[in-house]
Motif scaffolding. Structure first.
Motif, PDB file in Angstrom:
ATOM      1  N   GLN A  89       0.816  -1.222   0.000  1.00  0.00           N
ATOM      2  CA  GLN A  89       0.000   0.000   0.000  1.00  0.00           C
ATOM      3  C   GLN A  89       0.846   1.266   0.000  1.00  0.00           C
ATOM      4  O   GLN A  89       0.350   2.354  -0.237  1.00  0.00           O
ATOM      5  N   PHE A  90       2.112   1.142   0.342  1.00  0.00           N
ATOM      6  CA  PHE A  90       3.042   2.273   0.268  1.00  0.00           C
ATOM      7  C   PHE A  90       4.434   1.720  -0.015  1.00  0.00           C
ATOM      8  O   PHE A  90       4.690   0.524   0.165  1.00  0.00           O
ATOM      9  N   ILE A  91       5.310   2.597  -0.471  1.00  0.00           N
ATOM     10  CA  ILE A  91       6.646   2.182  -0.911  1.00  0.00           C
ATOM     11  C   ILE A  91       7.701   3.003  -0.170  1.00  0.00           C
ATOM     12  O   ILE A  91       7.563   4.216  -0.020  1.00  0.00           O
ATOM     13  N   VAL A  92       8.763   2.309   0.272  1.00  0.00           N
ATOM     14  CA  VAL A  92       9.893   2.975   0.921  1.00  0.00           C
ATOM     15  C   VAL A  92      11.159   2.585   0.167  1.00  0.00           C
ATOM     16  O   VAL A  92      11.347   1.417  -0.172  1.00  0.00           O
ATOM     17  N   THR A  93      12.000   3.580  -0.116  1.00  0.00           N
ATOM     18  CA  THR A  93      13.256   3.293  -0.815  1.00  0.00           C
ATOM     19  C   THR A  93      14.439   3.761   0.034  1.00  0.00           C
ATOM     20  O   THR A  93      14.292   4.688   0.829  1.00  0.00           O
ATOM     21  N   PRO A  94      15.614   3.144  -0.128  1.00  0.00           N
ATOM     22  CA  PRO A  94      16.793   3.619   0.602  1.00  0.00           C
ATOM     23  C   PRO A  94      17.493   4.759  -0.136  1.00  0.00           C
ATOM     24  O   PRO A  94      18.367   5.419   0.406  1.00  0.00           O
ATOM     25  N   ILE A  95      17.086   4.973  -1.401  1.00  0.00           N
ATOM     26  CA  ILE A  95      17.774   5.940  -2.272  1.00  0.00           C
ATOM     27  C   ILE A  95      16.729   6.703  -3.103  1.00  0.00           C
ATOM     28  O   ILE A  95      15.547   6.391  -3.050  1.00  0.00           O
ATOM     29  N   ILE A  96      17.215   7.686  -3.858  1.00  0.00           N
ATOM     30  CA  ILE A  96      16.330   8.406  -4.777  1.00  0.00           C
ATOM     31  C   ILE A  96      16.395   7.721  -6.138  1.00  0.00           C
ATOM     32  O   ILE A  96      17.444   7.679  -6.767  1.00  0.00           O
ATOM     33  N   ASP A  97      15.266   7.158  -6.564  1.00  0.00           N
ATOM     34  CA  ASP A  97      15.146   6.657  -7.923  1.00  0.00           C
ATOM     35  C   ASP A  97      13.991   7.417  -8.555  1.00  0.00           C
ATOM     36  O   ASP A  97      12.836   7.246  -8.167  1.00  0.00           O
ATOM     37  N   ILE A 101       9.823   7.061  -7.794  1.00  0.00           N
ATOM     38  CA  ILE A 101       9.068   8.138  -7.132  1.00  0.00           C
ATOM     39  C   ILE A 101       7.953   8.646  -8.048  1.00  0.00           C
ATOM     40  O   ILE A 101       6.799   8.776  -7.629  1.00  0.00           O
ATOM     41  N   ARG A 102       8.292   8.898  -9.302  1.00  0.00           N
ATOM     42  CA  ARG A 102       7.309   9.410 -10.263  1.00  0.00           C
ATOM     43  C   ARG A 102       6.167   8.420 -10.469  1.00  0.00           C
ATOM     44  O   ARG A 102       4.999   8.801 -10.516  1.00  0.00           O
ATOM     45  N   ALA A 103       6.512   7.139 -10.603  1.00  0.00           N
ATOM     46  CA  ALA A 103       5.491   6.102 -10.836  1.00  0.00           C
ATOM     47  C   ALA A 103       4.510   6.041  -9.669  1.00  0.00           C
ATOM     48  O   ALA A 103       3.294   5.939  -9.861  1.00  0.00           O
ATOM     49  N   ALA A 115      16.815   9.822   1.513  1.00  0.00           N
ATOM     50  CA  ALA A 115      17.710  10.911   1.122  1.00  0.00           C
ATOM     51  C   ALA A 115      18.547  11.313   2.332  1.00  0.00           C
ATOM     52  O   ALA A 115      18.171  11.017   3.468  1.00  0.00           O
ATOM     53  N   TYR A 116      19.639  12.010   2.082  1.00  0.00           N
ATOM     54  CA  TYR A 116      20.583  12.324   3.174  1.00  0.00           C
ATOM     55  C   TYR A 116      20.878  13.814   3.284  1.00  0.00           C
ATOM     56  O   TYR A 116      20.715  14.410   4.336  1.00  0.00           O
ATOM     57  N   THR A 117      21.288  14.410   2.183  1.00  0.00           N
ATOM     58  CA  THR A 117      21.654  15.838   2.206  1.00  0.00           C
ATOM     59  C   THR A 117      20.421  16.712   1.943  1.00  0.00           C
ATOM     60  O   THR A 117      19.430  16.228   1.402  1.00  0.00           O
ATOM     61  N   PRO A 118      20.492  17.999   2.290  1.00  0.00           N
ATOM     62  CA  PRO A 118      19.374  18.899   1.983  1.00  0.00           C
ATOM     63  C   PRO A 118      19.014  18.902   0.498  1.00  0.00           C
ATOM     64  O   PRO A 118      17.837  18.954   0.136  1.00  0.00           O
ATOM     65  N   THR A 119      20.018  18.818  -0.373  1.00  0.00           N
ATOM     66  CA  THR A 119      19.767  18.800  -1.822  1.00  0.00           C
ATOM     67  C   THR A 119      18.993  17.549  -2.217  1.00  0.00           C
ATOM     68  O   THR A 119      18.016  17.612  -2.972  1.00  0.00           O
ATOM     69  N   GLU A 120      19.412  16.394  -1.679  1.00  0.00           N
ATOM     70  CA  GLU A 120      18.706  15.131  -1.971  1.00  0.00           C
ATOM     71  C   GLU A 120      17.283  15.162  -1.412  1.00  0.00           C
ATOM     72  O   GLU A 120      16.338  14.717  -2.080  1.00  0.00           O
ATOM     73  N   ILE A 121      17.152  15.680  -0.196  1.00  0.00           N
ATOM     74  CA  ILE A 121      15.838  15.757   0.447  1.00  0.00           C
ATOM     75  C   ILE A 121      14.887  16.617  -0.397  1.00  0.00           C
ATOM     76  O   ILE A 121      13.742  16.220  -0.667  1.00  0.00           O
ATOM     77  N   TYR A 122      15.376  17.772  -0.837  1.00  0.00           N
ATOM     78  CA  TYR A 122      14.540  18.666  -1.646  1.00  0.00           C
ATOM     79  C   TYR A 122      14.198  18.029  -2.989  1.00  0.00           C
ATOM     80  O   TYR A 122      13.072  18.135  -3.467  1.00  0.00           O
ATOM     81  N   ARG A 123      15.159  17.327  -3.570  1.00  0.00           N
ATOM     82  CA  ARG A 123      14.914  16.676  -4.874  1.00  0.00           C
ATOM     83  C   ARG A 123      13.838  15.589  -4.733  1.00  0.00           C
ATOM     84  O   ARG A 123      12.929  15.490  -5.560  1.00  0.00           O
ATOM     85  N   ALA A 124      13.949  14.768  -3.687  1.00  0.00           N
ATOM     86  CA  ALA A 124      12.967  13.701  -3.465  1.00  0.00           C
ATOM     87  C   ALA A 124      11.563  14.294  -3.311  1.00  0.00           C
ATOM     88  O   ALA A 124      10.591  13.783  -3.867  1.00  0.00           O
ATOM     89  N   SER A 126      10.511  17.237  -4.423  1.00  0.00           N
ATOM     90  CA  SER A 126      10.116  17.840  -5.700  1.00  0.00           C
ATOM     91  C   SER A 126       9.606  16.791  -6.694  1.00  0.00           C
ATOM     92  O   SER A 126       8.732  17.078  -7.513  1.00  0.00           O
ATOM     93  N   LEU A 127      10.167  15.591  -6.612  1.00  0.00           N
ATOM     94  CA  LEU A 127       9.743  14.515  -7.520  1.00  0.00           C
ATOM     95  C   LEU A 127       8.387  13.925  -7.145  1.00  0.00           C
ATOM     96  O   LEU A 127       7.786  13.199  -7.931  1.00  0.00           O
ATOM     97  N   GLY A 128       7.926  14.225  -5.916  1.00  0.00           N
ATOM     98  CA  GLY A 128       6.599  13.746  -5.517  1.00  0.00           C
ATOM     99  C   GLY A 128       6.545  12.892  -4.267  1.00  0.00           C
ATOM    100  O   GLY A 128       5.555  12.193  -4.026  1.00  0.00           O
ATOM    101  N   ALA A 129       7.611  12.934  -3.450  1.00  0.00           N
ATOM    102  CA  ALA A 129       7.611  12.147  -2.206  1.00  0.00           C
ATOM    103  C   ALA A 129       6.475  12.562  -1.281  1.00  0.00           C
ATOM    104  O   ALA A 129       6.162  13.743  -1.157  1.00  0.00           O
TER     105      ALA A 129
END
Length: 216
Positions: A89-97, A101-103, A115-124, A126-129
């Motif tokens: 019913q929900f998905i958890v990933t260890p990384i940004i793919d 995320i889009r699917a 995600a780890y860094t602020p840049t990664e966190i913001y990117r995740a 933005s992609l729809g997390a």
């Protein structure tokens, strides 16, 4: 794919995601009723756990009226297809793919990417997390969550790895919106020894700690 939808209301009551990794199906049958009795509402079973498909399907069959059941360690679209076919019913990933995320975002399936860094966190985000899993949070600690939340307060964060009874309240105070908890919650020794009463008391201690911290 499961027609059973993730309940955000259920998750928000107790936003602690218990992470099951490499626990036998027999042990899970013993654990889940205790987990629910303690007040937990959301469970993640990792894709690298043997028999994960059957475990997800069985957990939903038995407890879909009370439990959100998701798949963790989803690293690519192949893992995603397998997880959704099992009914996750929900998905958890260890990384940004990006594709994963889009699917999920397109299909309205809650997605908690790592995600780890602020840049990664913001990117995740933005992609729809739905919520960004800050992983591994072990070395970062509550102060990191607070620091990230200062400029990025619109992003929901779920520290994972290193969250325990002693620091749960500090993470909540720092602005954590949810928590991913694996070995600290599913005590290996208690499970190996089949000490189910001790495990239930352990679950209850986590639930009590969260409720107390939330009400402060």
């Amino acid at each position: 794919m499961s027609e059973l939808k993730f309940s955000a209301e259920r998750f928000n009551q107790m936003p602690l995601v218990g992470i099951i990794r490499n626990i036998s199906p027999e042990a899970i049958q013993q654990i889940l009723p205790l987990y629910l009795e303690a007040g937990f509402t959301t469970i993640e079973i990792t894709m690298n756990t043997p028999g994960v498909d059957a475990m997800i399907a069985q957990a939903l069959e038995q407890y879909s009226d009370r439990l959100n059941v998701g798949a963790g360690t989803v690293c690519n679209t192949q893992d995603l297809k397998k997880a959704l076919a099992a009914g996750a019913q929900f998905i958890v990933t260890p990384i940004i793919d990006k594709k994963v995320i889009r699917a999920c975002a397109e299909q309205n399936i809650p997605i908690f990417p790592g995600a780890y860094t602020p840049t990664e966190i913001y990117r995740a985000w933005s992609l729809g997390a739905t919520m960004v899993k800050v992983y591994p949070a072990t070395a970062l600690g509550p102060e990191y969550i607070k620091d990230v939340k200062a400029p990025l307060n619109q992003i929901k964060l779920m520290p994972t790895g290193g969250v325990n009874l002693a620091n749960l309240a500090s993470f909540l105070k720092a602005g954590a919106d949810g928590f991913g908890i694996g070995s600290q919650l599913f005590d290996k020794k208690m499970i190996q020894e089949e000490d189910w009463q001790a495990l239930k008391a352990h679950f209850e201690a986590f639930a009590k700690q969260y409720r107390a911290a939330r009400n402060q």
